[in-house]
Design an enzyme around this catalytic site. Structure first.
Site, PDB file in Angstrom:
ATOM      1  N   ARG A  67      16.571  21.009  35.053  1.00 44.37           N
ATOM      2  CA  ARG A  67      17.936  20.480  34.941  1.00 44.37           C
ATOM      3  C   ARG A  67      17.960  19.130  34.212  1.00 44.37           C
ATOM      4  NH1 ARG A  67      21.134  16.850  38.389  1.00 44.37           N
ATOM      5  NH2 ARG A  67      19.223  16.590  39.567  1.00 44.37           N
ATOM      6  N   HIS A 122      13.384  17.299  44.521  1.00 42.66           N
ATOM      7  CA  HIS A 122      14.719  16.738  44.326  1.00 42.66           C
ATOM      8  C   HIS A 122      15.814  17.785  44.140  1.00 42.66           C
ATOM      9  CE1 HIS A 122      17.603  13.701  43.093  1.00 42.66           C
ATOM     10  NE2 HIS A 122      17.782  14.282  41.918  1.00 42.66           N
ATOM     11  N   HIS A 130      11.812  14.704  41.283  1.00 40.99           N
ATOM     12  CA  HIS A 130      12.317  13.478  40.656  1.00 40.99           C
ATOM     13  C   HIS A 130      11.129  12.538  40.508  1.00 40.99           C
ATOM     14  CE1 HIS A 130      14.621   9.924  39.742  1.00 40.99           C
ATOM     15  NE2 HIS A 130      15.730  10.638  39.719  1.00 40.99           N
ATOM     16  N   ALA A 157      24.113  10.962  45.741  1.00 37.74           N
ATOM     17  CA  ALA A 157      23.918  10.946  44.289  1.00 37.74           C
ATOM     18  C   ALA A 157      24.099   9.522  43.775  1.00 37.74           C
ATOM     19  CB  ALA A 157      24.892  11.902  43.609  1.00 37.74           C
ATOM     20  N   GLN A 158      23.201   9.125  42.897  1.00 37.22           N
ATOM     21  CA  GLN A 158      23.205   7.727  42.456  1.00 37.22           C
ATOM     22  C   GLN A 158      23.643   7.595  41.013  1.00 37.22           C
ATOM     23  OE1 GLN A 158      19.271   6.137  43.129  1.00 37.22           O
ATOM     24  NE2 GLN A 158      19.521   6.076  45.342  1.00 37.22           N
ATOM     25  N   GLY A 159      22.865   8.223  40.100  1.00 43.21           N
ATOM     26  CA  GLY A 159      22.987   7.980  38.669  1.00 43.21           C
ATOM     27  C   GLY A 159      24.383   8.214  38.141  1.00 43.21           C
ATOM     28  N   GLY A 160      24.935   9.422  38.364  1.00 45.25           N
ATOM     29  CA  GLY A 160      26.289   9.673  37.893  1.00 45.25           C
ATOM     30  C   GLY A 160      26.567  11.100  37.497  1.00 45.25           C
ATOM     31  N   GLU A 169      24.638  23.522  43.942  1.00 40.37           N
ATOM     32  CA  GLU A 169      23.172  23.606  43.837  1.00 40.37           C
ATOM     33  C   GLU A 169      22.613  24.926  44.353  1.00 40.37           C
ATOM     34  OE1 GLU A 169      21.217  19.999  45.011  1.00 40.37           O
ATOM     35  OE2 GLU A 169      19.229  20.934  44.988  1.00 40.37           O
ATOM     36  N   GLY A 176      30.149  19.494  50.142  1.00 39.87           N
ATOM     37  CA  GLY A 176      29.757  18.594  49.058  1.00 39.87           C
ATOM     38  C   GLY A 176      30.707  18.759  47.879  1.00 39.87           C
ATOM     39  N   SER A 179      24.361  18.036  37.607  1.00 43.74           N
ATOM     40  CA  SER A 179      24.569  18.808  38.828  1.00 43.74           C
ATOM     41  C   SER A 179      25.948  18.571  39.445  1.00 43.74           C
ATOM     42  CB  SER A 179      23.486  18.450  39.835  1.00 43.74           C
ATOM     43  OG  SER A 179      23.775  19.048  41.056  1.00 43.74           O
ATOM     44  N   ASP A 232      19.731  27.006  53.328  1.00 43.99           N
ATOM     45  CA  ASP A 232      20.329  28.049  54.172  1.00 43.99           C
ATOM     46  C   ASP A 232      21.072  29.101  53.350  1.00 43.99           C
ATOM     47  OD1 ASP A 232      19.444  26.209  55.986  1.00 43.99           O
ATOM     48  OD2 ASP A 232      21.347  25.947  57.042  1.00 43.99           O
ATOM     49  N   ARG A 238      12.820  15.064  32.911  1.00 45.39           N
ATOM     50  CA  ARG A 238      12.223  14.776  34.214  1.00 45.39           C
ATOM     51  C   ARG A 238      10.901  15.474  34.492  1.00 45.39           C
ATOM     52  NH1 ARG A 238      17.102  14.716  38.409  1.00 45.39           N
ATOM     53  NH2 ARG A 238      17.838  12.864  37.337  1.00 45.39           N
TER      54      ARG A 238
HETATM   55  P1  FAD Z   1      25.642  19.294  48.955  1.00 47.00           P
HETATM   56  O1  FAD Z   1      26.367  18.099  48.508  1.00 47.00           O
HETATM   57  O2  FAD Z   1      24.198  19.165  49.233  1.00 47.00           O
HETATM   58  O3  FAD Z   1      26.362  19.827  50.262  1.00 47.00           O
HETATM   59  C1  FAD Z   1      25.827  20.906  50.999  1.00 47.00           C
HETATM   60  C2  FAD Z   1      26.750  21.165  52.160  1.00 47.00           C
HETATM   61  O4  FAD Z   1      26.409  22.414  52.748  1.00 47.00           O
HETATM   62  C3  FAD Z   1      26.691  20.138  53.275  1.00 47.00           C
HETATM   63  O5  FAD Z   1      27.994  19.878  53.700  1.00 47.00           O
HETATM   64  C4  FAD Z   1      25.910  20.870  54.374  1.00 47.00           C
HETATM   65  O6  FAD Z   1      26.235  20.440  55.679  1.00 47.00           O
HETATM   66  C5  FAD Z   1      26.400  22.273  54.156  1.00 47.00           C
HETATM   67  N1  FAD Z   1      25.535  23.326  54.709  1.00 47.00           N
HETATM   68  C6  FAD Z   1      24.271  23.631  54.360  1.00 47.00           C
HETATM   69  N2  FAD Z   1      23.824  24.655  55.101  1.00 47.00           N
HETATM   70  C7  FAD Z   1      24.822  25.008  55.936  1.00 47.00           C
HETATM   71  C8  FAD Z   1      24.951  25.969  56.968  1.00 47.00           C
HETATM   72  N3  FAD Z   1      23.959  26.799  57.309  1.00 47.00           N
HETATM   73  N4  FAD Z   1      26.118  26.028  57.650  1.00 47.00           N
HETATM   74  C9  FAD Z   1      27.141  25.163  57.364  1.00 47.00           C
HETATM   75  N5  FAD Z   1      27.071  24.246  56.387  1.00 47.00           N
HETATM   76  C10 FAD Z   1      25.914  24.158  55.688  1.00 47.00           C
HETATM   77  N6  FAD Z   1      23.185  14.985  40.676  1.00 47.00           N
HETATM   78  C11 FAD Z   1      23.902  14.477  39.652  1.00 47.00           C
HETATM   79  O7  FAD Z   1      24.535  15.203  38.905  1.00 47.00           O
HETATM   80  N7  FAD Z   1      23.925  13.116  39.466  1.00 47.00           N
HETATM   81  C12 FAD Z   1      23.253  12.254  40.268  1.00 47.00           C
HETATM   82  O8  FAD Z   1      23.322  11.058  40.074  1.00 47.00           O
HETATM   83  C13 FAD Z   1      22.481  12.784  41.329  1.00 47.00           C
HETATM   84  N8  FAD Z   1      21.768  11.962  42.147  1.00 47.00           N
HETATM   85  C14 FAD Z   1      21.151  12.499  43.240  1.00 47.00           C
HETATM   86  C15 FAD Z   1      20.520  11.649  44.143  1.00 47.00           C
HETATM   87  C16 FAD Z   1      19.960  12.156  45.307  1.00 47.00           C
HETATM   88  C17 FAD Z   1      19.289  11.243  46.276  1.00 47.00           C
HETATM   89  C18 FAD Z   1      20.026  13.548  45.559  1.00 47.00           C
HETATM   90  C19 FAD Z   1      19.437  14.125  46.809  1.00 47.00           C
HETATM   91  C20 FAD Z   1      20.611  14.405  44.644  1.00 47.00           C
HETATM   92  C21 FAD Z   1      21.178  13.888  43.480  1.00 47.00           C
HETATM   93  N9  FAD Z   1      21.802  14.716  42.560  1.00 47.00           N
HETATM   94  C22 FAD Z   1      22.497  14.180  41.520  1.00 47.00           C
HETATM   95  C23 FAD Z   1      21.933  16.139  42.816  1.00 47.00           C
HETATM   96  C24 FAD Z   1      23.329  16.396  43.392  1.00 47.00           C
HETATM   97  O9  FAD Z   1      23.686  15.328  44.237  1.00 47.00           O
HETATM   98  C25 FAD Z   1      23.392  17.686  44.184  1.00 47.00           C
HETATM   99  O10 FAD Z   1      22.810  18.717  43.444  1.00 47.00           O
HETATM  100  C26 FAD Z   1      24.830  18.044  44.456  1.00 47.00           C
HETATM  101  O11 FAD Z   1      25.489  16.968  45.081  1.00 47.00           O
HETATM  102  C27 FAD Z   1      24.899  19.283  45.337  1.00 47.00           C
HETATM  103  O12 FAD Z   1      26.223  19.465  45.719  1.00 47.00           O
HETATM  104  P2  FAD Z   1      26.605  20.724  46.584  1.00 47.00           P
HETATM  105  O13 FAD Z   1      28.073  20.653  46.790  1.00 47.00           O
HETATM  106  O14 FAD Z   1      26.060  21.940  45.937  1.00 47.00           O
HETATM  107  O15 FAD Z   1      25.808  20.537  47.958  1.00 47.00           O
HETATM  108  C1  SIN Z   2      19.274   9.846  39.555  1.00 49.82           C
HETATM  109  O1  SIN Z   2      20.136   8.987  39.749  1.00 49.82           O
HETATM  110  O2  SIN Z   2      18.186   9.603  39.051  1.00 49.82           O
HETATM  111  C2  SIN Z   2      19.548  11.244  39.949  1.00 49.82           C
HETATM  112  C3  SIN Z   2      20.299  11.910  38.879  1.00 49.82           C
HETATM  113  C4  SIN Z   2      20.231  13.397  39.041  1.00 49.82           C
HETATM  114  O3  SIN Z   2      19.520  13.920  39.888  1.00 49.82           O
HETATM  115  O4  SIN Z   2      20.919  14.054  38.252  1.00 49.82           O
END
Ligand code: FAD
Ligand code: SIN
Length: 529
Positions: free
Chosen positions: A377, A342, A235, A45-48, A366, A13, A382, A214, A281
């Site tokens: 948060r 969320h 959320h 992620a939607q909002g930004g 995260e 991610g 994020s 995990d 939130r």
């Molecule tokens: P992720 O993007 O969740 O990636 C996790 C990765 O870890 C994946 O590739 C997965 O396959 C891998 N993984 C997990 N476990 C294992 C394992 N055991 N072995 C190998 N690989 C593994 N935040 C904002 O700031 N703005 C937004 O607008 C926003 N909108 C959101 C909307 C939605 C619907 C959601 C669900 C979240 C939103 N968030 C938003 C929160 C934000 O998207 C996440 O917190 C952030 O993207 C997390 O990024 P990350 O790189 O930590 O993990």
């Molecule tokens: C959202 O678009 O409402 C999600 C934004 C966030 O989780 O930060």
């Protein structure tokens, strides 16, 4: 033979890819992802992304909004670095090709979300995460030092426990279940957890299926400190529809003027907070929960109808189309919404460079608890945290990799013992469902000591059953995830039971007020090995 790399990254991610891109300048990098490499919360992620990009905004205001949402327990240093380093990380992302909405004048089109005193959310329509992920993946593909291992699930960390090392154990890598069904060793000088959140611990969640906590579970089992797991963010607005699987209705809709209404059309948020629909939130989710309990209704409604079809299709094309696919025309009818799990505000404890308490192990994104979010948060902080901490961790990991010699001894191969193929997979499905349901019912938006105790008792039984299953049968990805959601659920209940007050996302009827004297601090848990 084990796989050997200079840097091992678990997760593709925003955090994992930001790290990988930087680290690849200094050595070889493996990026593992559980499913296809784009699948994770980032892509949804939607909002930004929140950042100070407007001349009328200031670092001080973004810091203040983050602290206010966090309810008194954010770590100021983590807030400062995130906010102050944010704009530079955004400029780099734009230089990689990420395309964000701009006004006719060329400057970014910034939107607003709950808890923000300014318009400071950079966005790519209503699919910001998809654009961020696309730009980062494209840049990684240009880097010959990065190797992806999709459909590969890490199971547990490998520790060097030789007693004469004098520094305690060190993380050497992990065992992972490969796409071919083999369990293989991945070894390196530094291992980076970027595994995202754990929304799947709850029955209703905005998160994709990979979000099973995990990283937290593995780190905890290996003895790393974990903090603030009681602060699970709900959320306020996910689409209420039997087939929608908790599709998120972005907070940006309220940022653009959306109003929350009861089934009789009445607005209610002004009774709960001076910022109304744009309150933080935790306040909005609790208000909806209270109204649903009071009225007995199944959902509340987000009304966008006053904004007109042209604006809605232009500004929120993905949300508009998804609602339409479920026969909801948001231009003429309010959208039925409910809260859902969320975001994990707690996680594996780190310093400002992503170091955990276990040498050789880093955590970013995260999965990490950097102290940025405190008890709740602030929206859109994020993705920003992932960018900033991915970058910071890569810098110090590069130094660590340069300075360290690889351990001479090779850790043992995975020992399957007498495990056989499972003949009762129904146990896994049943336990999955039970954990997620009990967490929703007893450890949700409103808690009590009694509900937490009930959850704890059931989880203890389930842990025993899962442990037994794990040792008797060959490991599958379903069992890996089940074991982890059970671990994370237990950590949430543990932390929630310790905190005898209400603060931010943790609200208990038994202690409805904040206790500034005893509880203005983190909840830290660590397994004794
Ligand atoms: P992720 O993007 O969740 O990636 C996790 C990765 O870890 C994946 O590739 C997965 O396959 C891998 N993984 C997990 N476990 C294992 C394992 N055991 N072995 C190998 N690989 C593994 N935040 C904002 O700031 N703005 C937004 O607008 C926003 N909108 C959101 C909307 C939605 C619907 C959601 C669900 C979240 C939103 N968030 C938003 C929160 C934000 O998207 C996440 O917190 C952030 O993207 C997390 O990024 P990350 O790189 O930590 O993990
Ligand atoms: C959202 O678009 O409402 C999600 C934004 C966030 O989780 O930060």
């Amino acid at each position: 033979m084990p796989h050997r790399f200079d840097f091992l990254v678990l997760g593709g991610g925003v955090a994992g890819l930001s790290f990988a891109l930087q680290a690849a300048e200094h050595g070889t990098v493996a990026v593992l992802t559980k499913r296809e490499r784009h699948e994770g919360s980032t892509a949804y992620a939607q909002g930004g992304i929140a950042s100070v990009l407007s001349p009328t905004d200031s670092f001080e205001q973004h810091i203040q909004d983050t602290l206010e949402a966090g309810a008194g327990i954010n770590h100021l240093d983590a807030v400062e670095v995130t906010v102050r380093e944010g704009p530079e990380r955004i400029r780099e992302l734009v230089a990689l090709g990420a395309d964000f909405n701009r006004r006719a004048t060329g400057e970014f089109d910034l939107t607003r979300e709950g808890g923000h005193s300014q318009r400071r959310i950079l966005h790519a329509g209503d699919i910001t995460g998809r654009e961020v992920q696309r730009a980062l993946l494209a840049a990684c593909d240009e880097q010959p030092n990065i190797t992806f291992f999709p459909n590969t699930s890490a199971i547990d960390l490998i520790l060097d426990r030789r007693p004469n090392r004098g520094t305690g154990s060190r993380c050497l890598g992990f065992y992972a279940l490969t796409a071919e069904g083999r369990i293989e060793r991945f070894l390196s000088k530094v291992t980076v957890l970027a595994t995202g959140g754990a929304g799947k611990v709850y029955l209703y969640t905005s998160n994709p299926d990979v979000a099973t906590g995990d990283g937290v579970a593995m780190a905890y089992r290996a003895g790393a400190a974990v903090a603030n797991m009681e602060f699970y963010q709900f959320h306020p607005t996910c689409l209420y529809h039997p087939e929608a699987k908790s599709f998120l209705i972005s907070e940006a809709l309220r940022g653009e003027g959306g109003k929350l209404r009861l089934s009789n059309g009445q607005q209610f948020m002004d009774q709960y907070h001076r910022m109304g629909e744009l309150a933080p939130r935790d306040v909005v989710a609790r208000a909806i929960d209270a109204e649903l309990k009071r009225t007995g209704d199944d959902c509340v409604f987000l009304d966008m109808t006053h904004l007109g079809r042209a604006f809605l299709t232009e500004r929120f094309p993905n949300i508009y189309a998804t609602c339409k696919a479920f026969n909801i025309d948001m231009a003429v009818q309010p959208i039925p919404v409910v809260p859902a799990a969320h975001y994990m505000c707690g996680g594996v404890m780190t310093d400002l460079d992503g170091r955990t308490t276990l040498p050789g192990l880093y955590a970013i994104g995260e999965v990490a608890h950097t102290g940025l979010h405190g008890a709740n948060r602030l929206a859109s902080n994020s993705l920003l945290e992932g960018l900033v901490f991915g970058h910071r961790a890569a810098r110090v990991c590069a130094d660590e990799v340069r300075a360290l010699a690889l351990p001479r001894e090779e850790p043992p191969e995975w020992d399957e013992g007498s495990a056989v193929d499972s003949d009762e997979s129904v146990v896994v499905t049943h336990n999955w469902d039970e954990i997620r349901r009990l967490m929703w019912n007893y450890v949700g938006i409103v808690r009590t000591d009694k509900r937490l105790m009930r959850a704890r008792r059931r989880l203890e039984l389930l842990r025993e059953e899962i442990r037994d299953y794990y040792w008797r049968f060959k490991v599958t990805s379903d069992v890996i995830e089940l074991r982890n959601i059970c671990e994370v659920a237990t950590l949430i209940v543990d932390c929630a039971s310790r905190r005898k007050e209400s603060r931010g996302l943790h609200f208990t009827l038994d202690y409805p007020n904040a206790d500034e004297h005893h509880w203005k601090r983190d909840t830290t848990v660590r397994r004794e090995l």
